[in-house]
Design a protein around this motif. Structure first.
Motif, PDB file in Angstrom:
ATOM      1  N   TYR A 168       0.840  -1.203   0.000  1.00 16.99           N
ATOM      2  CA  TYR A 168       0.000   0.000   0.000  1.00 16.99           C
ATOM      3  C   TYR A 168       0.877   1.255   0.000  1.00 16.99           C
ATOM      4  O   TYR A 168       0.617   2.219  -0.726  1.00 16.99           O
ATOM      5  N   VAL A 169       1.951   1.236   0.799  1.00 25.96           N
ATOM      6  CA  VAL A 169       2.887   2.375   0.824  1.00 25.96           C
ATOM      7  C   VAL A 169       3.612   2.482  -0.514  1.00 25.96           C
ATOM      8  O   VAL A 169       3.775   3.576  -1.069  1.00 25.96           O
ATOM      9  N   GLU A 170       4.030   1.327  -1.057  1.00 19.46           N
ATOM     10  CA  GLU A 170       4.757   1.331  -2.326  1.00 19.46           C
ATOM     11  C   GLU A 170       3.899   1.809  -3.487  1.00 19.46           C
ATOM     12  O   GLU A 170       4.427   2.216  -4.529  1.00 19.46           O
ATOM     13  N   ALA A 171       2.579   1.750  -3.327  1.00 16.50           N
ATOM     14  CA  ALA A 171       1.681   2.243  -4.374  1.00 16.50           C
ATOM     15  C   ALA A 171       1.591   3.770  -4.383  1.00 16.50           C
ATOM     16  O   ALA A 171       0.864   4.347  -5.205  1.00 16.50           O
ATOM     17  N   GLY A 172       2.336   4.437  -3.458  1.00 21.83           N
ATOM     18  CA  GLY A 172       2.366   5.903  -3.450  1.00 21.83           C
ATOM     19  C   GLY A 172       1.674   6.527  -2.259  1.00 21.83           C
ATOM     20  O   GLY A 172       1.570   7.756  -2.165  1.00 21.83           O
ATOM     21  N   ASN A 173       1.205   5.726  -1.328  1.00 19.16           N
ATOM     22  CA  ASN A 173       0.513   6.238  -0.147  1.00 19.16           C
ATOM     23  C   ASN A 173       1.483   6.428   1.016  1.00 19.16           C
ATOM     24  O   ASN A 173       2.536   5.786   1.072  1.00 19.16           O
ATOM     25  N   CYS A 174       1.116   7.311   1.937  1.00 22.29           N
ATOM     26  CA  CYS A 174       1.888   7.534   3.178  1.00 22.29           C
ATOM     27  C   CYS A 174       3.349   7.896   2.901  1.00 22.29           C
ATOM     28  O   CYS A 174       4.250   7.543   3.674  1.00 22.29           O
ATOM     29  N   GLY A 175       3.604   8.550   1.795  1.00 24.40           N
ATOM     30  CA  GLY A 175       4.952   8.977   1.452  1.00 24.40           C
ATOM     31  C   GLY A 175       5.594   8.188   0.336  1.00 24.40           C
ATOM     32  O   GLY A 175       6.580   8.624  -0.254  1.00 24.40           O
ATOM     33  N   GLY A 176       5.071   6.998   0.043  1.00 26.81           N
ATOM     34  CA  GLY A 176       5.555   6.204  -1.078  1.00 26.81           C
ATOM     35  C   GLY A 176       6.929   5.595  -0.851  1.00 26.81           C
ATOM     36  O   GLY A 176       7.470   5.587   0.258  1.00 26.81           O
ATOM     37  N   LYS A 177       7.514   5.086  -1.949  1.00 30.27           N
ATOM     38  CA  LYS A 177       8.803   4.393  -1.880  1.00 30.27           C
ATOM     39  C   LYS A 177       9.909   5.332  -1.399  1.00 30.27           C
ATOM     40  O   LYS A 177       9.959   6.494  -1.803  1.00 30.27           O
ATOM     41  N   GLY A 178      10.776   4.772  -0.554  1.00 37.68           N
ATOM     42  CA  GLY A 178      11.914   5.538  -0.058  1.00 37.68           C
ATOM     43  C   GLY A 178      11.620   6.388   1.155  1.00 37.68           C
ATOM     44  O   GLY A 178      12.539   6.933   1.772  1.00 37.68           O
ATOM     45  N   SER A 179      10.352   6.498   1.539  1.00 41.64           N
ATOM     46  CA  SER A 179       9.972   7.325   2.686  1.00 41.64           C
ATOM     47  C   SER A 179      10.233   6.581   3.999  1.00 41.64           C
ATOM     48  O   SER A 179      10.545   5.386   4.019  1.00 41.64           O
ATOM     49  N   THR A 180      10.072   7.310   5.110  1.00 43.50           N
ATOM     50  CA  THR A 180      10.195   6.686   6.434  1.00 43.50           C
ATOM     51  C   THR A 180       9.165   5.577   6.596  1.00 43.50           C
ATOM     52  O   THR A 180       9.467   4.497   7.124  1.00 43.50           O
ATOM     53  N   ALA A 181       7.947   5.842   6.126  1.00 41.47           N
ATOM     54  CA  ALA A 181       6.873   4.837   6.226  1.00 41.47           C
ATOM     55  C   ALA A 181       7.222   3.587   5.426  1.00 41.47           C
ATOM     56  O   ALA A 181       6.940   2.464   5.863  1.00 41.47           O
ATOM     57  N   HIS A 182       7.855   3.786   4.269  1.00 41.37           N
ATOM     58  CA  HIS A 182       8.208   2.635   3.430  1.00 41.37           C
ATOM     59  C   HIS A 182       9.253   1.763   4.122  1.00 41.37           C
ATOM     60  O   HIS A 182       9.110   0.529   4.186  1.00 41.37           O
ATOM     61  N   LYS A 183      10.294   2.383   4.670  1.00 37.83           N
ATOM     62  CA  LYS A 183      11.336   1.609   5.344  1.00 37.83           C
ATOM     63  C   LYS A 183      10.771   0.869   6.560  1.00 37.83           C
ATOM     64  O   LYS A 183      11.121  -0.290   6.827  1.00 37.83           O
ATOM     65  N   ALA A 184       9.864   1.535   7.285  1.00 42.71           N
ATOM     66  CA  ALA A 184       9.236   0.887   8.441  1.00 42.71           C
ATOM     67  C   ALA A 184       8.335  -0.262   7.994  1.00 42.71           C
ATOM     68  O   ALA A 184       8.304  -1.321   8.632  1.00 42.71           O
ATOM     69  N   ALA A 185       7.613  -0.052   6.897  1.00 41.09           N
ATOM     70  CA  ALA A 185       6.713  -1.096   6.386  1.00 41.09           C
ATOM     71  C   ALA A 185       7.495  -2.308   5.897  1.00 41.09           C
ATOM     72  O   ALA A 185       7.031  -3.454   6.034  1.00 41.09           O
ATOM     73  N   VAL A 186       8.683  -2.068   5.324  1.00 37.30           N
ATOM     74  CA  VAL A 186       9.532  -3.189   4.891  1.00 37.30           C
ATOM     75  C   VAL A 186       9.986  -3.998   6.104  1.00 37.30           C
ATOM     76  O   VAL A 186      10.000  -5.237   6.077  1.00 37.30           O
ATOM     77  N   VAL A 187      10.342  -3.303   7.189  1.00 34.70           N
ATOM     78  CA  VAL A 187      10.717  -4.006   8.423  1.00 34.70           C
ATOM     79  C   VAL A 187       9.544  -4.846   8.928  1.00 34.70           C
ATOM     80  O   VAL A 187       9.708  -6.007   9.318  1.00 34.70           O
ATOM     81  N   GLY A 188       8.348  -4.251   8.918  1.00 30.04           N
ATOM     82  CA  GLY A 188       7.158  -5.000   9.325  1.00 30.04           C
ATOM     83  C   GLY A 188       6.940  -6.230   8.466  1.00 30.04           C
ATOM     84  O   GLY A 188       6.615  -7.319   8.973  1.00 30.04           O
ATOM     85  N   ASP A 189       7.163  -6.078   7.161  1.00 29.77           N
ATOM     86  CA  ASP A 189       6.995  -7.203   6.235  1.00 29.77           C
ATOM     87  C   ASP A 189       8.007  -8.306   6.508  1.00 29.77           C
ATOM     88  O   ASP A 189       7.693  -9.496   6.425  1.00 29.77           O
ATOM     89  N   THR A 190       9.243  -7.914   6.858  1.00 25.20           N
ATOM     90  CA  THR A 190      10.260  -8.934   7.137  1.00 25.20           C
ATOM     91  C   THR A 190       9.956  -9.682   8.435  1.00 25.20           C
ATOM     92  O   THR A 190      10.319 -10.853   8.577  1.00 25.20           O
ATOM     93  N   VAL A 191       9.308  -9.016   9.391  1.00 24.09           N
ATOM     94  CA  VAL A 191       8.841  -9.725  10.590  1.00 24.09           C
ATOM     95  C   VAL A 191       7.701 -10.672  10.213  1.00 24.09           C
ATOM     96  O   VAL A 191       7.634 -11.815  10.657  1.00 24.09           O
ATOM     97  N   GLY A 192       6.809 -10.176   9.360  1.00 23.14           N
ATOM     98  CA  GLY A 192       5.637 -10.960   8.980  1.00 23.14           C
ATOM     99  C   GLY A 192       5.931 -12.124   8.061  1.00 23.14           C
ATOM    100  O   GLY A 192       5.164 -13.097   8.028  1.00 23.14           O
ATOM    101  N   ASP A 193       7.037 -12.047   7.307  1.00 24.83           N
ATOM    102  CA  ASP A 193       7.347 -13.111   6.347  1.00 24.83           C
ATOM    103  C   ASP A 193       7.437 -14.497   6.983  1.00 24.83           C
ATOM    104  O   ASP A 193       6.761 -15.429   6.540  1.00 24.83           O
TER     105      ASP A 193
END
Length: 695
Positions: free
Chosen positions: A636-661
C-alpha cells in the motif's frame, strides 16, 4: 430414492479424479502453449526453475531417508507390534499405505513446481498485452496444481480403502501425506523467507533498490523461494488437509456402520462432488479487459461453493442420505466462506486495518510491528468463533441420529469446509506465480506500465493467499477436532479387543489429562520458535553473503553489463540452511506426542491433543493474518501512499513485512500440519499407549 452401493460411488470418485487429472493436463498444455519470446526473461526463468528443482531434489532425498526409517518402525509396531501375534501382513499394509501417502504428497509438490516455473514466464509476457491475458495465464497455471492435488488425494484415499478394506490404513496413508507435508512446508518456508527477508533488508532498506532489481544477489533465491514454499509446500499442506478430513470421516463412518454403510458412501460422494464443483469453478473463471483480479478469484470461489451446496443436496435426496449430515456439511461450507471474508478484511489493502498499519509506519517500525501484531491478535477471534460454532452446530445437528454421530457430524463439517479445496489451491498457487511474474517483468525491463499490471495481479494474489491460509488453518482446526473423534474410535476399538474398560477419560480435573493439556499447549509455540529461529540464522548468513558480493564484485552496484551477482551462492545458502533446520522441529512435535502417550496413556493424549489444537489454531491464525497484513501494508505504501517508496513509512513497512514473512509463510501455515501430524500419530499408536504407559 435410488439405491446405490458404496463400491459404485467409489468407482465414480475414481472417474472424477481421472477427469480432474485430465483437466490439469489440458490446462498445463494451454499454459505451456502461450507465447514467450524474451531472451532475458527466459534466462532468469531458467535460473528459477533450476533452483527450485535442485532444492526439491535435495529436500526429497532427505525426506526419503526419513520415510524409510518410519516405514520400518511401522512394520515393527503398527497397527500392532509384530510380537503380539496379530498378523504381520497388517503391518506391511500399513507401511505401504504410509509410503503411498508420502509419494503422492511429494508428487503434489513436484507438479506445482513444474507448472509454476512455466506459468510465471508466460504470465510476465502476457502482462504486456493487459490484465486479462496475464490473469488467465497465472490462474490457469495455479489451477493445474488445484486439479492435480485434489484429484490425486481423492484417488489415493479411494484406492487405499478399496484395496485394504481397512479404515486404519487410510489413517496410515494420511500420516504419510501429513509427515511429508510437515517437513516440505517447514523446509520450503525456511528457504523462501531466508531469501525474502535478506533481499528486502539489504536491497530495499539499505540500498534503496526496487523489489526485484537484478543487481541484488538474493533476488533469484527469493523467486525460487516463492515456488518451493508457497507452491510445493502449500500444495503438500492442502493435500494433507484434504486427505486427513476424509480419513477422519471414514474412520468414524466405518465405526458407525461398517465399510458398506451409507455413511461411508456419503463421505466419498461429497468428496467427489467437491472436486467436480472445483472443476466447474475453474472453468468459469473469467475477467474483463480492465477487470479486477481479486473479484474474479472470489467469484470463482463463490461459484464452486454454490455448485457444491446444490449438488450435495440433490445427491442426498436421490440416494437417501441423511439430511442432518448434509446440514453439518453445509454449516462447514458456509462458515469456511465467512472465515475467508474475515481474513480478507484484515489483510486487504482496501480495508481499514492495512491502511491503519501503513499510517502507523510513518512514525517508525516499532509502531508498524505493534499495530500489525495487535490487528493480528484481533483477527483470530472471528475465525476461532467460526470453528467453535461450526463444531457445536454440526455436533448437535447429528447427535439425535445416535451415539457417535455428533463427532461424525463435525468430521463432515470439516469435509464440507474442505470440499472446495481444488479452487482454494488454484487461488493459492496463483499468488506465487504472479509474484514471480512481477519480478520477471521488472528484471526483463518491460517498463512501468507492465510492472503496474503485474503489481495489480500480485496484490490480488497476496490478499487471496492470506484468505486461503486462513481458510486452510480453519479447515485444519475442524479436521483435527474430527481426528480427535477418530482417536477416540481407535482407542475404544483397541480397548475392546484388549478387554480394557473405562479407559477414555477427558475430565480436565484428571491429573493425566491436565498434564497432557499443558504440554500440548506448549508444543506449537516451541515448533514455531524453532522454525523462525531457523529463518533468522539462515537469513543472517545470506545478508553477509550479499554484502560480500556488493563489496567484492566490481561494477555490481553500478549495474554494469559485465558485473553479474553469484545467484547460485545465495540459493545454496537458503537450500543448505533450510534442510538443516527442517527435521528437528518436526521431530520435536512427533517425539513429544510419543513421550506424553507413554507417560500418561490415552487420557494424557486426549488432553495433549486438546491443548495442541487450541494453542496451534490461535498461533497459526495470528501469524498468517498478521503476516499478510504487514505484507499488504508495505505494498500500500509502495503504491504511493503515506509517502511512497523511499519514505520513512516505506522503510518501516519493509521491516514489518520482514517480521511478517516467517509468520505467514513459515511458522503459521506449518502449525496446522503439525497439529494434524500429532493427531494421526496419536490414533496410530493408541493401542501401544493403552498397553504401555507409566500412569
Amino acid at each position: 430414492m435410488v439405491e446405490i452401493t458404496t463400491q459404485t460411488i467409489q468407482i465414480v470418485a475414481i472417474l472424477i479424479s481421472a477427469l480432474s487429472l485430465g483437466v490439469a493436463a489440458w490446462l498445463y498444455s494451454w499454459v505451456k502453449s502461450q507465447p514467450s519470446s524474451n531472451a532475458r526473461i527466459a534466462e532468469i526463468g531458467e535460473y528459477i526453475r533450476q533452483g527450485a528443482n535442485t532444492f526439491l531434489k535435495r529436500e526429497y532425498l532427505v525426506l526419503a531417508r526419513f520415510t524409510a526409517i518410519i516405514a520400518v518402525l511401522i512394520v515393527i509396531f503398527l497397527p500392532k507390534p509384530i510380537w503380539s501375534g496379530h498378523g504381520f501382513s497388517n503391518n506391511i499394509t500399513m507401511a505401504v499405505s504410509y509410503i503411498f501417502g508420502t509419494v503422492l504428497s511429494a508428487l503434489a509438490g513436484k507438479i506445482g513446481i513444474q507448472i509454476a516455473t512455466i506459468a510465471n514466464i508466460k504470465s510476465a509476457e502476457a502482462a504486456q498485452k493487459g490484465v486479462k491475458p496475464a490473469f488467465m495465464t497465472g490462474f490457469r497455471g495455479g489451477a493445474v496444481m488445484g486439479m492435480a492435488v485434489v484429484g490425486t488425494s481423492l484417488l489415493g484415499v479411494t484406492l487405499v480403502l478399496l484395496l485394504t478394506k481397512d479404515a486404519s490404513s487410510v489413517l496410515g496413508f494420511s500420516f504419510g501425506a501429513s509427515s511429508l507435508a510437515l517437513f516440505a512446508k517447514a523446509g520450503g518456508g525456511i528457504f523462501t523467507k531466508t531469501a525474502d527477508i535478506s533481499a528486502d533488508l539489504v536491497g530495499k532498506v539499505e540500498l534503496g533498490l526496487e523489489e526485484d532489481d537484478p543487481r541484488n544477489p538474493a533476488v533469484i533465491a527469493d523467486n525460487v523461494g516463492d515456488n518451493v514454499g508457497d507452491v510445493a509446500g502449500m500444495g503438500a499442506d492442502l493435500f494433507d488437509s484434504n486427505v486427513a478430513s476424509m480419513a477422519a470421516a471414514l474412520v468414524m463412518a466405518t465405526a458407525l456402520g461398517g465399510l458398506q454403510s451409507k455413511n461411508v458412501a456419503m463421505v466419498f460422494a461429497y468428496a467427489a462432488i467437491g472436486l467436480l464443483s472445483s472443476i466447474i469453478g475453474v472453468a468459469t473463471a473469467r475477467i474483463g479487459k480492465d477487470g479486477d483480479p481479486g473479484k474474479a478469484l472470489n467469484s470463482s470461489t463463490y461459484v464452486t461453493t454454490a455448485v457444491f451446496a446444490v449438488l450435495t443436496a440433490v445427491s442426498t435426496y436421490i440416494f437417501g442420505f441423511e439430511w442432518r449430515i448434509w446440514g453439518a456439511t453445509a454449516v462447514g461450507l458456509i462458515v469456511g466462506t465467512i472465515i475467508g471474508i474475515t481474513s480478507d478484511y484484515f489483510t486487504n489493502d482496501a480495508r481499514p486495518p492495512v491502511r491503519a498499519v501503513a499510517n502507523a509506519s510513518k512514525s517508525g517500525p516499532a509502531f508498524t510491528v505493534l499495530s500489525g501484531f495487535s490487528y493480528g491478535l484481533l483477527s483470530t477471534l472471528p475465525s476461532l468463533i467460526g470453528i467453535a460454532v461450526t463444531a457445536l452446530i454440526s455436533y448437535y445437528i447429528c447427535e439425535p441420529l445416535g451415539s457417535g454421530y455428533g463427532m461424525f457430524g463435525i468430521s463432515m463439517s470439516a469435509l464440507g469446509m474442505l470440499s472446495i479445496v481444488g479452487m482454494i489451491i488454484s487461488n493459492d498457487a496463483y499468488g506465487p506465480i504472479v509474484d514471480n511474474a512481477r519480478g520477471l517483468a521488472e528484471m526483463g525491463g518491460f517498463g512501468e506500465k507492465v510492472i503496474a499490471i503485474a503489481d495489480e495481479l500480485d496484490s490480488a494474489g497476496n490478499t487471496v493467499k492470506a484468505v486461503t491460509k486462513g481458510f486452510s488453518i480453519s479447515a485444519a482446526g475442524l479436521t483435527v477436532i474430527s481426528l480427535l473423534g477418530a482417536f477416540m474410535s481407535e482407542v475404544n476399538t483397541a480397548a475392546e479387543e484388549l478387554g480394557i474398560q473405562g479407559i477414555m477419560n477427558f475430565d480436565i480435573m484428571n491429573p493425566t489429562v491436565f498434564f497432557g493439556l499443558i504440554v500440548g499447549v506448549a508444543i506449537p509455540a516451541v515448533f514455531s520458535a524453532m522454525l523462525m529461529l531457523g529463518v533468522d540464522k539462515n537469513a543472517q548468513r545470506m545478508v553477509e553473503e550479499i554484502h560480500r558480493q556488493w563489496d567484492s564484485i566490481p561494477g555490481l552496484k553500478e549495474g554494469k553489463d559485465n558485473a553479474k551477482p553469484d545467484y547460485d551462492k545465495c540459493i545454496d545458502i537458503a537450500t543448505t540452511g533450510s534442510l538443516k533446520e527442517l527435521i528437528p522441529a518436526g521431530l520435536v512435535a512427533i517425539a513429544s506426542t510419543i513421550l506424553v502417550g507413554f507417560i500418561g496413556g490415552v487420557s494424557a493424549i486426549g488432553g495433549f491433543l486438546t491443548g495442541n489444537i487450541t494453542s496451534g489454531l490461535l498461533l497459526a491464525l495470528l501469524m498468517s493474518n498478521a503476516g499478510g497484513l504487514w505484507d499488504n501494508s508495505k505494498k500500500y505504501v509502495e503504491a504511493g501512499n503515506c509517502g511512497g517508496k523511499g519514505s520513512t513509512a516505506h522503510k518501516a513497512a519493509v521491516v514489518g513485512d520482514t517480521v511478517g514473512d516467517p509468520f505467514k509463510d513459515t511458522a503459521g501455515p506449518s502449525i496446522n500440519t503439525q497439529i494434524t501430524v500429532v493427531s494421526l500419530v496419536s490414533s496410530l499408536l493408541s493401542s501401544l499407549f493403552l498397553l504401555y504407559s507409566i500412569f
